[in-house]
Write an enzyme that holds these catalytic residues in place. Structure first.
Site, PDB file in Angstrom:
ATOM      1  N   ILE A  60       0.884  -1.161   0.000  1.00 52.06           N
ATOM      2  CA  ILE A  60       0.000   0.000   0.000  1.00 52.06           C
ATOM      3  C   ILE A  60       0.921   1.209   0.000  1.00 52.06           C
ATOM      4  O   ILE A  60       1.817   1.328   0.837  1.00 52.06           O
ATOM      5  CB  ILE A  60      -0.967  -0.017   1.214  1.00 52.06           C
ATOM      6  CG1 ILE A  60      -1.847   1.242   1.222  1.00 52.06           C
ATOM      7  CG2 ILE A  60      -0.241  -0.188   2.536  1.00 52.06           C
ATOM      8  CD1 ILE A  60      -2.948   1.202   2.284  1.00 52.06           C
ATOM      9  N   SER A  61       0.735   2.094  -0.971  1.00 52.52           N
ATOM     10  CA  SER A  61       1.656   3.227  -1.148  1.00 52.52           C
ATOM     11  C   SER A  61       1.578   4.182   0.034  1.00 52.52           C
ATOM     12  O   SER A  61       0.579   4.250   0.748  1.00 52.52           O
ATOM     13  CB  SER A  61       1.310   3.990  -2.431  1.00 52.52           C
ATOM     14  OG  SER A  61       1.510   3.180  -3.561  1.00 52.52           O
TER      15      SER A  61
END
Length: 213
Positions: A60-61
């Site tokens: 997840i960025s």
């Protein structure tokens, strides 16, 4: 930790300090609790500005990168958006607060199933999820006003360029390795495409075919 008023204030301050200044983007990110998309031992780090591992070897960025990419996309409430790389679903959830309709695709069926469950629980009814090779886009719903890739390609994929509406914008990381990548914005015109380089980034590679999980 919960996404209470004090946590939101710190979260938004961190975003602004990294260059996320668009009011609509900040409001959307305030409305979407990142902790919903982070599981297991990393759950207590959901509000830190850092990428975190998820299943299928993906990430997840970090929130500031999500914000900067969303800001660069310039989404309006009339837009139909394609996201390639559903991952945790966090980016699509933010887009859903800004766009008329969001289509999000991932090569991993388990990621799509998990993200869809979150969208349904949060009553995010304007998101359509599906499992497919995202490098080919989603021709059934083309053209798109906006296209966002959350995985790095060597070059903007031809099918996605073709599915971008004239006047539309695509934002994606490009680069031949995970050490040298640039975030670029592609704008389609009647007679071609303009390319703007935005910043250095690091994303997982865009892979062809379907995943095994």
């Amino acid at each position: 930790m919960t996404f209470d008023a004090a946590t939101k204030m710190q979260f938004l301050y961190a975003l602004r300090s990294k260059g996320v200044t668009d009011a609509r983007v900040l409001t959307a990110m305030e409305k979407v609790d990142r902790a919903l998309f982070v599981r297991g031992i990393f759950a207590d780090r959901a509000y830190e500005d850092m990428p975190l591992p998820i299943t299928c070897g993906q990430t997840i960025s970090q929130p500031s990168v999500v914000g900067l990419m969303t800001q660069a996309l310039q989404v309006s409430d009339r837009d139909k958006v394609l996201e390639v790389g559903t991952g945790s679903g966090y980016q699509a959830a933010i887009l859903s607060k800004l766009a008329r309709r969001v289509y999000t695709v991932d090569r991993y069926r388990s990621l799509v199933t998990a993200a869809r469950a979150i969208f349904e629980r949060q009553d995010m009814t304007n998101i359509t999820t599906f499992t497919a090779d995202g490098s080919y886009g989603f021709s059934e719903q083309a053209p798109f006003d906006r296209i966002l890739l959350t995985a790095a390609a060597e070059d903007p994929p031809g099918p996605l360029l073709a599915q971008l509406r004239v006047g539309g914008i695509m934002v994606l990381p490009v680069g031949q390795s995970d050490t040298v990548q640039s975030l670029i914005r592609v704008t389609r015109h009647e007679n071609g495409y303009d390319y703007d380089e935005l910043r250095a980034v690091r994303f997982v590679p865009l892979l062809e075919g379907l995943g095994q999980e």
